[in-house]
Each structure stands twice: as C-alpha cells, then as structure tokens.
Design a protein around this motif. Structure first.
Motif, PDB file in Angstrom:
ATOM      1  N   ARG A 106       2.549  10.449 -10.480  1.00 29.45           N
ATOM      2  CA  ARG A 106       1.766  10.406 -11.700  1.00 29.45           C
ATOM      3  C   ARG A 106       1.043  11.645 -11.964  1.00 29.45           C
ATOM      4  N   SER A 108       1.756   6.711  -6.829  1.00 28.93           N
ATOM      5  CA  SER A 108       0.607   7.546  -7.224  1.00 28.93           C
ATOM      6  C   SER A 108       0.927   9.022  -7.062  1.00 28.93           C
ATOM      7  N   LYS A 150       0.830  -1.204   0.000  1.00 28.27           N
ATOM      8  CA  LYS A 150       0.000   0.000   0.000  1.00 28.27           C
ATOM      9  C   LYS A 150       0.865   1.255   0.000  1.00 28.27           C
ATOM     10  N   THR A 153       2.453   1.672  -3.520  1.00 33.56           N
ATOM     11  CA  THR A 153       1.415   2.133  -4.447  1.00 33.56           C
ATOM     12  C   THR A 153       1.122   3.608  -4.210  1.00 33.56           C
ATOM     13  N   TRP A 154       1.050   4.036  -2.977  1.00 31.35           N
ATOM     14  CA  TRP A 154       0.785   5.437  -2.646  1.00 31.35           C
ATOM     15  C   TRP A 154       1.915   6.333  -3.134  1.00 31.35           C
TER      16      TRP A 154
END
Length: 116
Positions: free
Chosen positions: A116, A113, A106, A109-110
């Motif tokens: 992006r 992100s 997690k 992934t954070w």
C-alpha cells in the motif's frame, strides 16, 4: 401251646436268615465295588495314556514357542515405538498448524500493508 423255647428258636432262625441275606448283599456290594474299581483303573490308564500323548505332542511346540517369544516381544516393542512416533508427529503437526493459523491473519495483513 407254643413253648418259649420254640419262640426263641424261631427268632434265632429269623436272625440267621437275615445274616445270610446281609452276607449275600455284602458279597454283591464287594463284587460290584471291585468291578467299578477295575473300570475306574482302566479309565485312568486311558486318560494317562492320552495325557502322555498330548505331552509328547506339545514338546516340539514348546520349543517353537520359546523360539518365537523374543520375536513377538520385539514386534510389540516395535509397535509401541511406531505408535509413539505417530503420536509425536501428530502432536508436532497439530502444534505447527495451530501456530500458523494463529499468525496467518497477522502475516497476510502485514504482507498487504507492504504493498500500500
């Protein structure tokens, strides 16, 4: 013809011979029992002397053991403390690793992100 008195006399003679034989046997038994008793007493005295020597040799050791007993008990307590600390540390590291692995995906992934 033999007389009845002769028969009685012969029986009494045989009984006297048997009594003499028994008396001799009893004397032999008494003599061997006395010898055996003497040997047993000697053996017991030797064993007693050996036991006394062992007791005399053990007295200094008893003092040494009494001196060392608290030290050894302290080592045992120290070992248990070390083992407990090791178990606690292992538990904490395992728990921390489990939490990190649970949230690692997690978190990664954070982070991606954000870019992006």
């Amino acid at each position: 013809m033999p007389n009845r008195l002769d028969d009685i006399s012969r029986v009494i003679g045989n009984i006297e011979a048997e009594v003499r034989g028994l008396s001799a046997s009893i004397a032999e038994v008494r003599h061997s029992a006395a010898e055996q008793h003497g040997e047993n007493r000697q053996r017991l005295q030797c064993i007693g002397a050996r036991v006394e020597k062992i007791e005399a040799d053990m007295k200094p050791l008893a003092k040494t053991v009494a001196t060392m007993e608290p030290i050894v008990a302290g080592y045992a307590v120290t070992r248990w403390k070390i083992a407990g600390a090791f178990a606690l540390g292992t538990t904490l590291i395992t728990t921390l690793g489990w939490i990190v692995s649970l949230f690692a995906g997690k978190i990664i992934t954070w982070i991606f992100s954000l870019f992006r």
